[in-house]
Design an enzyme around this catalytic site. Structure first.
Site, PDB file in Angstrom:
ATOM      1  CE  LYS A   1      41.826  32.763  36.935  1.00 26.99           C
ATOM      2  NZ  LYS A   1      42.959  32.745  35.988  1.00 26.99           N
TER       3      LYS A   1
ATOM      4  CB  SER B   1      42.410  35.783  33.763  1.00 31.30           C
ATOM      5  OG  SER B   1      43.097  34.565  34.008  1.00 31.30           O
TER       6      SER B   1
ATOM      7  CB  SER C   1      46.132  34.317  33.818  1.00 31.00           C
ATOM      8  OG  SER C   1      45.526  34.843  32.669  1.00 31.00           O
TER       9      SER C   1
END
Lengths: 476, 482, 104
Positions: free
Chosen positions: B75, B150, B174
């Site tokens: 990420k 997210s 997330s």
């Protein structure tokens, strides 16, 4: 000074702690190095970095809290103080707002022979900002100082004169310096003082408008700036002039305080508990360990020296010279003549150190060697002149005092027979002076004595020689 | 195209050991897959050159662990030395970190190969990945749907079979929420289990890095790599790391499972509740004890989250000022102007809104009114969980209240993104481990997930239950371990 | 309960956060922030069990770090990512007069 108004003074002091590394990162805590050479990603506030906590900082803070007679918080955390400023890398400073490590303490000052307690509100741990230099339209940032550990010590508003403020700071400096908490060098910024002062007519009146004087460069300037501010505010009050709470600084050149900014609606620092640092628990063991590292403090030292018959003025001088005082303290359990020891340290040895710009630790003087030297002097085996002659060898070679004496050819003439022979010779060659002496001219004996010293190149025991000379002259 | 990445990790490991394939084969295949799926917009930055270089370097090395040579997606809020890290923000658009996050060091030490940096909500603020400066990723199940967020890009690339492993971060859901929307396994470990050093902080007291994978076993393998104490993160635990695969395959008979009534209340869609019902029946059938319990304060978790996460974020994001790194406003008129212009141009709308609210909540007396109150109730929530775990091994429920919605759904309701995380946030508040497991699909063929929550440091036990159900439920063609 | 933020409050918060809010945006922010704060307002309806706070779900206390030096960056690395620099320094484009500078 106009005395229509009583000042109420409070002082905030920041001191940089004497650690190897920074408070929240393991980069070096150093001064005067190449710009931006003492940093890492944590100090620079890089995204993703997190603080760690230096154990030495906690130890030094405990020491400071102890000598400032503070209570010590057993469970503490840190807080974030949020404000934007280029010298503040994360745009928040990690500090202690809710749980300062020390609180409710005091420092005792000596005010014309009377003791007064200056009360400490709290002392907390925080990080220093980076150093900014302003030059030709730009500001340059050096992050070497970012993250240097600080303690901030805040007094209650209980100081009632500029002199008290000065005495408090001197005392604070002495205590923190002696406990190795800080270098306390105001000129290098390792000790920084802000003072605030307000005036009122009577003790019973509410406190007047507070004016803060920031970043004062020396202890004497703290006193001076407070005096100036007292004077300035007095004039304004007498003229019924109104003024707002404000921040000023002391201008060396103008020799007066200068306005920095008028305080608007208080700063909004948005404090909240720092989530990146879990609770720190101060244990009994940590406190005991820190206390063990507190050496004998200046007041105690002075007392001990005076008990050892060292004159008060010299006792004070010793305490001002930390290294010499430490050295002398290492002899306290020994049976030596402390007056001689003190005189040697403050006299010839100090002179040598000053001239050579050396520390005592940079010489070859050891405890044992010093004791030998003191004993030789106190037993009059060598004279003070001898000391001067051999000092270089004492401080620069590994030789023992005995070896140095024999090498330098000092023969200490102390047997009566030898001295008498020399006296006989001097009397024979100076009949005029002998006559003068007999005629009651006291000066003559000094001259004769001088001749004896000259003949022996100073290596005669002067006291003994004088006695023998008197006996001889009387017998003529 | 080769199909090595459709095999099990054990099979791939054997092939590598026997020199039947080389790491470069896996890397090439991964990039080919990513290329074919480029419209999913799962990546912000690909690490092609370095990944190929690393794969070739590995050819001379011994295959020393089961994850050796396997491609992994990271990420983009986890910093990678020398590899652009943007947190999906314009303010870091050209930022190249000069150090590696601790999890990245661990991945490199295990000779895994970082294939690229995945798309996400800007600074992880959002639940649909639509706040990304680089455009939203698309859900592989239906490209008109959101990926969730997210960690949307990480969920997408796993669901699309580009790679077998990805790292996400989870502040209020997330990892678990996009995992649920994309039908994959995502674990938010216990707070402190994985070092946060090098994760660009959103809300420090809630953030945690975790693994995202296609199946439970792979998930546990990746947690084995990234878990552990880190001297650089004071909040990381010194508790010893176990083998998180160790309980996989064990029976769950006699396990006690609690379902908070709030988790099956009206806020959850009917079809999700139905799917969960099926799981509950299955659990009972297999000898587990399932009870419905009342838990106080769960319904307040979103409010707490808004206060705590936005408060912390307003402070964490203060460092982006255009002075030391990042995008900076070119021609400011004074220092104040530099700050304001840099931050106003650099941050997106959602981020600015959250920073503003966070600043408000901490300003003046508000810190006392809101923040301290929130911390007090947070403590109460944590104690509520503790009470339940005195009696139960697990808490389960749905991960989300709905399935993935349309990419074109409006974004103007500032509360919406928080409500998407209503079931996942309580877990972050208490610092507990929680995992999303796909348990079926909806009528419109979008994945549905359930959440398995355990007491602190019970990740191995969570994997046990998850693997058991995974095998029984046979989601999406089943799992391949061997 | 609907919370309303005044224009001044929005501008004060924007100032604290160093975020620009143009005249045309103030109203939008008033509304959006108001909406979020109305949500947040609910916290005051909740009765907490005791005053104990959970700052973060820390599992252990802070372990202090030994006071020994680690590796540092060289000045080149320090300034590498800085948009403005001069020599070994990171630069800020405008003067801050001595009078403005704040101590720690």
């Amino acid at each position: 000074m106009n005395n229509n108004y009583i000042p109420t003074i409070g002082i905030e002091v920041h001191v940089e702690l004497k650690t190897n590394t920074k408070i929240f990162s393991n980069s070096k805590n150093g001064y005067g190095q190449m710009a931006n050479s003492l940093t890492n990603v944590v100090d620079l506030g890089y995204p993703g970095t997190l603080p760690t906590l230096n154990e030495k900082v906690i130890e030094l803070a405990i020491k400071a809290a102890t000598v400032l007679n503070c209570k010590i918080r057993r469970q503490m955390h840190f807080d974030r103080k949020n404000y934007f400023y280029p010298d503040n890398p994360k745009n928040y400073q990690i500090t202690q707002a809710e749980t300062p490590i020390g609180y409710d303490g005091y420092v005792e000052i000596d005010l014309d022979g009377e003791k007064k307690k200056i009360y400490i509100e709290e002392m907390h741990i925080e990080e220093d900002t980076c150093k900014s230099t302003h030059k030709s339209g730009k500001t340059y940032l050096d992050f070497n100082r970012a993250g240097v550990p600080l303690i901030e010590i805040v007094t209650k508003p209980c100081i009632s004169s500029p002199l008290e403020a000065k005495l408090y700071l001197e005392k604070l400096k002495e205590l923190l310096f002696y406990t190795d908490v800080s270098d306390c060098k105001m000129e290098e910024g390792s000790m920084r003082a802000d003072a605030n002062i307000s005036l009122r007519k009577n003790e019973s009146d509410p406190l007047g408008t507070k004016v803060e004087i920031k970043n004062i460069g020396s202890i004497s300037n703290v006193k001076l700036s407070l005096e100036k501010e007292w004077e300035r505010q007095t004039k304004m009050l007498d003229n019924n002039e109104y003024f707002k709470e404000q921040t000023r600084r002391f201008d060396d050149k103008k020799n007066d305080t200068v306005l920095m900014r008028v305080k608007e609606t208080g700063n909004d620092y948005r404090y909240f508990p720092e989530p990146d640092i879990p609770f720190v628990y101060i244990t009994d063991e940590m406190i005991e360990n820190a206390k063990k590292k507190i050496p004998m403090l200046p007041d105690e030292r002075k007392k001990v020296y005076i008990e050892k018959n060292i004159p008060e003025v010299n006792a004070k001088k010793l305490v001002e010279h930390r290294e010499l005082s430490d050295f002398l303290n290492s002899l306290l359990d020994k049976n030596v003549d402390f007056v001689v020891a003190c005189n040697l340290l403050l006299g010839d040895i100090s002179a040598y150190l000053n001239k050579e710009e050396k520390k005592l630790s940079e010489t070859t003087l050891t405890k044992e060697k010093f004791i030998e030297l003191v004993n030789k002097v106190s037993s009059k085996e060598i004279s003070s002149k001898n000391v001067k002659d051999i000092l270089k060898d004492v401080l620069e070679t590994e030789l023992s005092i005995k070896e140095i004496i024999s090498k330098s050819g000092i023969k200490n003439i102390s047997d009566d027979e030898t001295i008498n022979k020399i006296i006989d010779k001097i009397i024979e060659n100076n009949q005029e002076s002998v006559k003068d002496y007999k005629d009651g001219k006291d000066r003559a004996i000094k001259y004769l004595m001088g001749q004896v010293m000259k003949e022996t190149k100073g290596s005669v025991n002067p006291e003994k020689a004088m006695n023998l000379l008197k006996v001889k002259l009387q017998s003529i | 195209m080769t199909n090595y990445l459709e095999k099990s990790v054990k099979e791939i490991n054997e092939l590598l050991k026997n020199k039947k394939i080389k790491p470069i084969d896996l890397v090439n295949e991964a990039f080919e897959r990513i290329e074919n799926n480029s419209e999913l917009n799962a990546y912000i930055t690909l690490n092609k050159e370095e990944a190929v270089k690393k794969a070739i370097e590995l050819e001379d090395k011994e295959v020393d662990n089961i994850l050796f040579g396997l491609p992994i997606a990271v990420k983009d809020n986890i910093v990678t030395k020398g590899l652009r890290t943007t947190a999906a923000s314009h303010i870091l658009e050209n930022f190249t970190p000069i150090y590696d996050a601790t999890v990245v060091e661990k991945i490199n030490k295990n000779n895994m190969i970082i294939i690229g940096k995945t798309n996400m909500d800007e600074f992880a603020m959002g639940s649909s990945s639509r706040t990304s400066y680089f455009g939203a990723p698309r859900n592989p199940w239906n490209k008109t749907k959101i990926s969730g967020g997210s960690s949307g890009g990480s969920a997408v690339t796993i669901a699309a079979n580009d790679v077998l492993f990805a790292l996400g971060t989870d502040t209020g859901g997330s990892i678990r929420q996009p995992a649920s929307y994309c039908g994959i396994v995502g674990m938010k470990p216990t707070y402190g289990r994985v070092s946060r050093y090098g994760m660009i902080a959103f809300a420090s007291s809630l953030d945690q890095i975790g693994p995202m994978t296609k199946n439970v076993y792979n998930n546990a393998l990746l947690l084995n790599v990234i878990a552990g104490h880190d001297d650089k993160d004071l909040t990381s635990s010194r508790k010893e790391v176990e083998d998180y695969t160790s309980l996989i395959g064990q029976d769950i008979k006699g396990k006690k499972i609690a379902i908070p009534n709030y988790f099956v209340s009206d806020i959850v869609s009917k079809e999700i509740k139905e799917k969960l019902e099926n799981v509950i029946e299955l659990l009972k059938e297999k000898g587990a004890i399932v009870d419905y319990v009342d838990m106080k304060y769960l319904e307040n978790a979103v409010t707490l989250y808004q206060i705590i996460a936005m408060g912390e974020a307003s402070s964490n994001l203060a460092r982006f000022d255009g002075i030391r790194y990042g995008t900076s406003y070119e021609d400011p008129n004074g220092i104040y102007d530099l700050y304001v212009k840099t931050r106003s141009n650099g941050f997106g709308k959602e981020v600015k809104r959250r920073i503003m609210v966070g600043s408000y909540l901490l300003s003046g007396e508000n810190a006392k009114i809101y923040y301290n109150k929130a911390l007090a109730i947070r403590d109460d929530i944590s104690k509520e969980f503790k009470k339940v775990f005195e009696k139960y091994d697990y808490i389960i429920g749905p991960t989300t209240t709905t399935t993935a919605y349309d990419l074109t759904d409006p974004m103007d309701d500032p509360s919406k993104s928080f409500m998407d995380d209503v079931l996942s946030i309580p877990v972050n508040m208490a610092g507990l481990p929680g995992l999303n497991l796909p348990i079926g699909t909806s009528e419109d063929n979008m994945p549905i997930g359930m959440q398995i929550i355990g007491d602190k440091f019970t990740e191995a036990s969570i994997y046990q239950l998850a693997a058991f159900l995974e095998k029984e439920i046979d989601f999406c063609g089943g799992v391949k371990y061997e | 309960m609907k919370k309303v933020l005044t224009k001044e409050e929005v501008l004060h918060v924007a100032d604290l956060a160093r975020i620009e809010v143009s005249d045309s945006e103030v109203e939008k922010y008033q509304e959006e922030l108001g909406k979020l704060l109305s949500d947040v307002e609910q916290i005051n309806m909740v009765e907490n069990y005791d005053d104990e706070r959970l700052i973060a779900p820390w599992t252990e206390e802070t372990k202090l770090r030994e006071d020994s030096e680690g590796t540092m960056l060289n000045p080149k690395e320090v300034i590498e990512n800085a948009p403005r620099r001069a020599g070994n320094y990171i630069a800020v484009p405008v003067v801050i007069s001595e009078n403005e500078s704040e101590g720690a």
